[in-house]
Design a protein around this motif. Structure first.
Motif, PDB file in Angstrom:
ATOM      1  N   ALA A  14      19.295  65.396  13.228  1.00 13.11           N
ATOM      2  CA  ALA A  14      20.651  65.233  12.700  1.00 13.11           C
ATOM      3  C   ALA A  14      21.586  64.675  13.766  1.00 13.11           C
ATOM      4  N   ASP A  15      21.502  65.202  14.974  1.00 20.83           N
ATOM      5  CA  ASP A  15      22.342  64.707  16.067  1.00 20.83           C
ATOM      6  C   ASP A  15      22.069  63.241  16.353  1.00 20.83           C
ATOM      7  N   ALA A  16      20.798  62.859  16.348  1.00 22.19           N
ATOM      8  CA  ALA A  16      20.432  61.462  16.619  1.00 22.19           C
ATOM      9  C   ALA A  16      20.954  60.525  15.532  1.00 22.19           C
ATOM     10  N   LEU A  17      21.037  61.037  14.297  1.00 19.85           N
ATOM     11  CA  LEU A  17      21.472  60.209  13.172  1.00 19.85           C
ATOM     12  C   LEU A  17      22.960  60.329  12.882  1.00 19.85           C
ATOM     13  N   GLY A  18      23.618  61.306  13.507  1.00 16.90           N
ATOM     14  CA  GLY A  18      25.041  61.499  13.278  1.00 16.90           C
ATOM     15  C   GLY A  18      25.350  62.150  11.941  1.00 16.90           C
ATOM     16  N   VAL A  19      24.462  63.047  11.485  1.00 20.02           N
ATOM     17  CA  VAL A  19      24.687  63.777  10.237  1.00 20.02           C
ATOM     18  C   VAL A  19      24.607  65.270  10.525  1.00 20.02           C
ATOM     19  N   HIS A  20      25.003  66.082   9.561  1.00 23.43           N
ATOM     20  CA  HIS A  20      24.912  67.537   9.698  1.00 23.43           C
ATOM     21  C   HIS A  20      23.450  67.949   9.570  1.00 23.43           C
ATOM     22  N   TYR A  21      23.046  68.973  10.313  1.00 19.98           N
ATOM     23  CA  TYR A  21      21.640  69.388  10.269  1.00 19.98           C
ATOM     24  C   TYR A  21      21.212  69.830   8.874  1.00 19.98           C
ATOM     25  N   GLN A  22      22.149  70.345   8.064  1.00 19.52           N
ATOM     26  CA  GLN A  22      21.786  70.749   6.709  1.00 19.52           C
ATOM     27  C   GLN A  22      21.401  69.543   5.854  1.00 19.52           C
TER      28      GLN A  22
END
Length: 69
Positions: A14-22
């Motif tokens: 998620a961090d690598a893609l810039g989205v929330h982990y959920q």
């Protein structure tokens, strides 16, 4: 499967893609369809074609018995 096979946590992806982990969890459970942009970014992250990760037909669930014709 790719994420688990490569030992990447949902949070790291998620961090690598810039989205929330959920969001990663929703994607993995089939509860969310990503935008084309996000689908392409996921494929790029894993260095595979988008068809390896996403399909118009459902993938069999892990552990489900295989059907033979």
């Amino acid at each position: 499967m790719l994420r688990a096979e490569r030992g990447i946590s949902r949070r790291d992806l998620a961090d690598a893609l810039g989205v929330h982990y959920q969001t990663i969890g929703y994607l993995e459970r089939g509860e969310y369809s990503p935008s084309l942009h996000l689908a392409l970014r996921i494929a790029e992250y894993f260095e595979v074609t988008v068809e390896v990760i996403f399909s118009t037909t459902p993938f069999p669930r892990l552990g489900a018995p295989e059907r033979t014709a």
